[in-house]
Each structure stands twice: as C-alpha cells, then as structure tokens.
Design an enzyme around this catalytic site. Structure first.
Site, PDB file in Angstrom:
ATOM      1  CD  GLU A   1       0.893  13.376  24.097  1.00  0.00           C
ATOM      2  OE1 GLU A   1       0.984  12.615  23.124  1.00  0.00           O
ATOM      3  OE2 GLU A   1       0.928  12.989  25.279  1.00  0.00           O
TER       4      GLU A   1
ATOM      5  CG  ASP B   1      -1.766   8.085  27.905  1.00  0.00           C
ATOM      6  OD1 ASP B   1      -2.373   7.481  27.013  1.00  0.00           O
ATOM      7  OD2 ASP B   1      -0.599   8.476  27.795  1.00  0.00           O
TER       8      ASP B   1
ATOM      9  CD  GLU C   1       2.131   4.431  26.118  1.00  0.00           C
ATOM     10  OE1 GLU C   1       1.135   4.451  25.369  1.00  0.00           O
ATOM     11  OE2 GLU C   1       2.709   5.471  26.499  1.00  0.00           O
TER      12      GLU C   1
HETATM   13  C1  GCU Z   1       0.367   8.232  24.921  1.00  0.00           C
HETATM   14  C2  GCU Z   1       1.583   7.655  24.286  1.00  0.00           C
HETATM   15  C3  GCU Z   1       2.029   8.415  23.095  1.00  0.00           C
HETATM   16  C4  GCU Z   1       0.846   8.650  22.146  1.00  0.00           C
HETATM   17  C5  GCU Z   1      -0.297   9.271  22.888  1.00  0.00           C
HETATM   18  C6  GCU Z   1      -1.566   9.391  22.060  1.00  0.00           C
HETATM   19  O1  GCU Z   1       0.704   9.423  25.564  1.00  0.00           O
HETATM   20  O2  GCU Z   1       2.630   7.594  25.224  1.00  0.00           O
HETATM   21  O3  GCU Z   1       3.044   7.683  22.474  1.00  0.00           O
HETATM   22  O4  GCU Z   1       1.235   9.459  21.096  1.00  0.00           O
HETATM   23  O5  GCU Z   1      -0.633   8.481  23.988  1.00  0.00           O
HETATM   24  O6  GCU Z   1      -2.502   8.652  22.330  1.00  0.00           O
HETATM   25  O7  GCU Z   1      -1.661  10.222  21.188  1.00  0.00           O
END
Ligand code: GCU
Length: 680
Positions: free
Chosen positions: A278, A357, A385
């Site tokens: 990400e 997730d 979340e």
């Molecule tokens: C999810 C979450 C993110 C977080 C990510 C992670 O995607 O929405 O906010 O950074 O998990 O676990 O790294």
C-alpha cells in the site's frame, strides 16, 4: 479521570474486604509495581510480617507446576489465607491481577496458570498528530496536544512545544498499562504501521527520549514497547543514498540506530514493519526479498534481544478489476510462502487471520499452517474498521475464537478437531524456529474518549483479546461474563443477562446485515462504514462479489476459478473446492453460484440474503428495547452512550437492509418469499 474500564479500584477494594497483603521478592521493576498496585492503586494495607497477612505474594525459586517466568500459582495456605507464588516478578504481577479478577468474578480457587501464547500484543495505529488510522474513540493516548483533551492531570513534558508530538498524559498511560497488564498483554507498538512524515523520527532523538518515558512505565507492567519503522529510514534520516538491505552502510546505520535505542530502553521490544505494501517502501524496490529486509533488521536488533515483526499484509493495491486473473486473496501466500525457513530466529511474520483484510467472515489465511519454519504472529483488528466503527455493537470474540480453533488440516493430521496439534492456536504457539517470538497481535481500539473505546460495550473486545491470548481455551461467554462482572460490579443478574445477550448475539447480527455468505467488502470505500454494494467492485484494491443477473460470489476454485483454494492443504482444499462441502458462511468467498442455489440450511442464496438483511434491523430494535430495561442499572454515561449508539446502529442496519436487498432484487427481479418491502 476517565473511567477505568474493568479495573475499578473502589469496587475491587470493596470486594476484597479486609485483605492485608504481604510481598516478598527481589526489588525488580515488576515486584515494585505490584507493591505500588497494592498501596497506590488499591490503597490497601501491606505488612512486612507474613503472619499478619491474608494474601501472600511471593517470588520463590521454584513453584510447583510453574515453568515460565510469566506463570503463577494461587493456593490456600492456612485458615483461608491465600498465597500467590511465582518464580519472577512478572509472574507475580499476573498472579496479582488474576487474583483480583477471581475475587471480582467470584471464582477464587486453587490454580496454576501460564500463558498459551508468548507474544500478546496490541498494535496502535496512532499518528504523531494525535489522530488514529481507523480509530473510533477519539485521539491517540500517546500523541497529540495536551489541551486537546480534558483528561490530562500530569504534564510530563512541561517544555512541550510544537515540535513535541507526545501528549504526555502519564495518568492515562498508567491506567492503560495497568489495564493491559491485567489481561496479560506484554507488548505494545505505539505508532501506526504506515510510518509517514515525522513519525519516521520516533526511533531517534529527540523523540526517542520521550518514547523512553513511556517504555519505562510499560516495562514496570511487564509490557515491551515496540515502534513501527519506515523501511526507508536510512535514506530519510541517515542521509544515505539508499536503503537497500544488502548495502553495508545501510546495515551499519540500522545497527547504530538499534544500539542507540537500547542504550536508552534496555527492554525495547523491537520493530514492526509494513514494507512494500500500500505504497510503503520496502526491500523489493531494491530487488531484495522480504527475508532480506527482515533479516537485516533482525541482525541489528539481535545483540539486544530485540525482534522484528514483519507484516505479511502485502498485495498489489493497484489491481485492475478488468483483469480477472488477479485475486487479492492469493497475495500473502504468493509473496511469502517461498521464503519459509529463510527468516532469522528473531523475526516473526505477522499474518492477518484471513487472506483479505479483517472482514466479518473470512477463511483462515493459508500462510498460518503453511509457513512451517517461520515464527508466526496472528493479527486481529480490535478497532472495528469493517465491523461497525464501535457505533454498532459487535462483540467479536465468537469470530476470533472460531479462527484460533480452526483445524489447519496440515500434515495429514487427524480430521478430529480435538487434535490440538493441528489447530491454529497450537500451530502458532508450537511451530517456528523460536516459539518465544510467536503469538497473537491486534490493532487497538482505544483513544482519549472518556470511556476509552467510543462505545462502552466495545471495551469487551479489548478485554477479550487479552484473555484469549493468555488462555486459548476460554469461550466467548466466559470472557463476556468476566468482563461484565468487573465492569458492572453493582448490576443485577437481570441487567448482566440483558447486556450479555446483546454482546453474544451481536457479531452474528452484524454479519447478517452486512456482506453476506463470506462475500465481504460491500462497505463505503475509504471510511468502511455503511453499505456500498459496488463500492469496491471496480476499484484498484480488488474485486469482491461479481454479482450479475444470474449469480454472485468469487470463484476461487482450482477447476474454474482463481485457484486460491490450492493454497490450502489437500484435505481442506477438497472441502472448499466443492460447492457442496463449502460451509454456507463462506460459500460466496469460494464460489460463484446462482441465486437459486440451495444452502445447507435449505434456503436459496437469494432468500438467505433477504432474510438476514431483514433480521438485522429487527435484532437492533430488540437491542434498543432491552437496553431500555437497563436504564438506572448501569452508570448514566454508559446508558446514554450505548442508547445513542444503538440508535445510530439501527439507521445503519436499515441502510444495509435496503441497499443490499434492493441491489439483489434489481439483479434478479425475484421478490421476497414473505412479501416484505423491498424497494424496487
Ligand atoms: C487496512 C486498513 C488500512 C491499514 C491496512 C494495514 O487496509 O484499511 O488502514 O493500513 O489495513 O493493515 O496495513
């Protein structure tokens, strides 16, 4: 001062009655902490004469049945007097809290206890501006301005200026550490895994000295402090031209940085790392592997006994929905499986419980069980979340316990789930090159809100996580009962029964009115609260339901789908490959089926979707009614808080019901069998 959740000194004192404590042991940080807990927290008498005491706390050379420094034994000595014995101050601290819990829950008896999981960790996704990624309970307890909350009664950093991101509310932090130690948590990571901007500097001065204050406090409660790091730190902080893990200067920079940290914080736990995921930097941008990156950090921490917690949440977050060959579920395995056995002893791979997730329903992540020669930490998300943002009541222990009890079916182990050796909880605790570095971790749900967790009932998840880590045999009801007895010590059986019923049914209710049959992700993109059936369907983060006029679900079979099923051991793969043996709750995770497909329950997929979505708001209306009956029976602030959250939950459940039902009605034009309203 904020409500102390399940540790209420007045109630504990009242329940303990005429207790006189005696304490015997080395003056290590934990034993000193036990003394302070008695004298300062409980404000109870402590005697230097064992004969005068009703409860003796003793650190002894050997304690029958206790093999770990974390273990303890509680037993009767004479005339109703009790002894809490341990071989180490840490065990004594856990024994002390266990005794308090037993008194509060009316379950004092002779016992020997040791933790089932070695690492029992809370990860904060707190940012140095005081905000919390995926936080639903106010600002960070660690970072933020002192004047941005009403709870600060102690200024740790009077010299505070705008360059000091620490809140410095040590009264709050002490309460927090106490709460965590009381449920057996022994590791806390202070900052978000996405380490951006100035947060990168937490590992160096001047921020490091501030971290030291927190780490010292936590250490006295048996909690090791971790920091999440940015893999590109050598470039960003060290002025190097690269952060390549195989570069000698980079290695030297990490070694020096680790040395400096340990000079200040001898009990520092280590680093948590999100790399190559990400948008975060990582070793792959230098053509290196995750093992190269993790081991390089491991080498820097090893001389000090520190560990690297390397996250396996790595996937291509730039997917194209047009490309049907990609499947996000396959990513963790594809990135890590071939590295099994290559990670250093002081590296643990932190793996989310499912392959996606933190959805309400996912199958087990196949890396758990699949990585046979790697220390594994299983990751959960306490912060809600995708699970209702601590607005909707969602006691998640039933879901987590299902995950840790799952039979991995590895190595031709028996099909009998009693065969603990192939169960997730056992695999995690007993596999890997160094089982001291395995366990469970979860993302925190606390913040500066008065009740710590936004919704007062969400405290039960934090409590439950710690208890689940310590004792893997507890069930969801026992944990709820423990939390209820300590949190509402003055409530009647009837009141406790009402709250218990809400808690124990809430996870299934939430699952029912959100994404059906394992499909997941029908949430509003970005915020992840409220329905958006197609929200992520044409998105770069993945594709999740593939609904068309004939059917719904993701074909992940080997025969006709993405082939994800092949990541499971053969016996498990055979079950998921076949639409008939796949459990109903995961049907749409593994298969694309027609709406008329009959579940094992006898219902069609479509009717199941309609039914659970109609049932959601009805259940929430039931909660609202029964909550009315606890008015005056629980503290007013708790009553009002939960009543207000339930009203919001009802709106949410209605929105989910109508959007999901209408979506599928428009797809199929098949009405509800019971003639209930579906908006055309
Ligand atoms: C999810 C979450 C993110 C977080 C990510 C992670 O995607 O929405 O906010 O950074 O998990 O676990 O790294």
């Amino acid at each position: 001062m904020a409500d102390a959740m399940w540790l209420k000194a007045d109630s504990i004192r009242a329940a303990l009655g005429e207790t006189v404590w005696y304490l015997e042991g080395d003056e290590d940080a934990r034993t000193i902490r036990v003394r302070r807990e008695i004298v300062e927290f409980l404000r109870q008498p402590l005697t230097g004469n064992a004969d005068e005491a009703t409860v003796l706390l003793r650190v002894l050379q050997t304690v029958p049945g206790v093999t770990s420094p974390q273990g303890y034994r509680i037993h009767d000595i004479s005339n109703g007097r009790k002894a809490i014995d341990a071989c180490d101050g840490t065990g004594l601290l856990y024994g002390f809290y266990a005794y308090v819990r037993a008194v509060m829950t009316g379950t004092v008896c002779e016992c020997v206890a040791e933790p089932d999981q070695q690492i029992r960790m809370i990860d904060h996704w707190d940012q140095i501006d005081g905000s919390i990624e995926r936080g639903y309970a106010g600002e960070s307890i660690f970072f933020g301005r002192m004047d941005s909350n009403d709870h600060s009664d102690f200024r740790a950093f009077p010299e505070r200026d705008t360059t000091n991101p620490f809140r410095g509310d040590f009264a709050r932090l002490e309460s927090y550490a106490r709460l965590m130690a009381s449920i057996g948590i022994n590791a806390v990571c202070l900052n978000n895994v996405n380490v951006r901007g100035d947060a990168t500097r937490l590992i160096v001065e001047p921020f490091l000295s501030k971290v030291t204050h927190i780490a010292d406090l936590f250490d006295s409660f048996g909690i090791r402090t971790f920091l999440a790091i940015n893999f590109a730190s050598p470039k960003r902080l060290g002025g190097l031209s690269t952060s390549d893990p195989c570069n000698q200067q980079v290695r030297a920079w990490w070694a020096q940085t680790a040395d400096a940290i340990y000079r200040q914080i001898p009990a520092f736990g280590g680093f948590v790392v999100k790399a190559d995921s990400e948008g975060e930097p990582g070793p792959m941008q230098y053509g290196r592997t995750h093992a190269d990156g993790a081991n390089m950090l491991g080498e820097a921490l090893a001389p000090h006994g520190g560990i690297v917690i390397w996250r396996a949440f790595v996937y291509n977050s730039q997917q194209d929905w047009r490309d049907r060959s990609t499947d996000r579920a396959k990513a963790a395995w594809n990135n890590f499986k071939e590295l099994d056995g290559l990670f250093a002893d002081n590296v643990a791979l932190q793996v989310k419980f499912g392959p996606m997730d933190f959805q309400t329903r996912e199958p087990l992540n196949p890396l758990i069980g699949g990585m046979k020669h790697t220390n594994i930490i299983m990751e959960f998300e306490i912060t809600a979340e995708y699970l209702g943002h601590q607005i909707d009541v969602n006691y998640v222990l039933p879901q987590w316990l299902t995950m840790i009890d799952t039979d991995t079916m590895i190595d031709g182990a028996s099909t009998d789930n009693d065969d603990a050796s192939s169960q997730v909880k056992s695999i995690i605790a007993h596999r890997g090159p160094n089982t001291c570095h395995t366990g469970f971790a979860a993302v925190s749900n606390v913040g500066m809100d008065d009740n710590w967790t936004g919704n007062a009932l969400a405290q039960a998840n934090l409590y439950g996580f710690g208890r689940m880590c310590w004792d893997n045999t507890l069930n969801a009801e026992t944990i709820a009962n423990e939390w209820l007895a300590q949190t509402f010590p003055d409530a009647s059986e009837k009141t406790i029964g009402i709250i218990r019923n809400i808690l124990l049914t809430s996870n299934a209710v939430y699952e029912g009115y959100t994404a059906p049959l394992g499909v997941g992700f029908m949430v509003t993109p970005g915020v992840h609260y409220g329905p958006s059936v197609n929200g992520y369907e044409y998105d770069r983060w993945g594709t999740y339901h593939f609904a068309d006029r004939d059917g719904v679900g993701v074909d992940r079979t080997q025969a006709t789908g993405s082939g994800y099923v092949a990541q499971y051991p053969p016996r498990q793969a055979a079950i998921y490959e076949d639409v008939n043996s796949t459990p109903d709750e995961l049907l749409l995770f593994f298969h694309h089926v027609g709406y008329e497909h009959r579940l094992h329950s006898g219902k069609t997929v479509l009717q199941h979707i309609y039914d659970t979505h109609f049932a959601g708001p009805e259940a929430v209306q039931g909660y609202i009614k029964s909550w009315e009956n606890v008015r005056g029976q629980v503290p007013e602030a708790v009553f009002d808080n939960v009543a207000q959250r339930l009203a919001q939950q009802l709106d949410n459940a209605v929105a989910w019901r109508d959007q999901v039902n209408t979506f599928f009605y428009r797809m199929t034009k098949v009405p509800d069998e019971h003639g209930r309203t579906i908006y055309p």
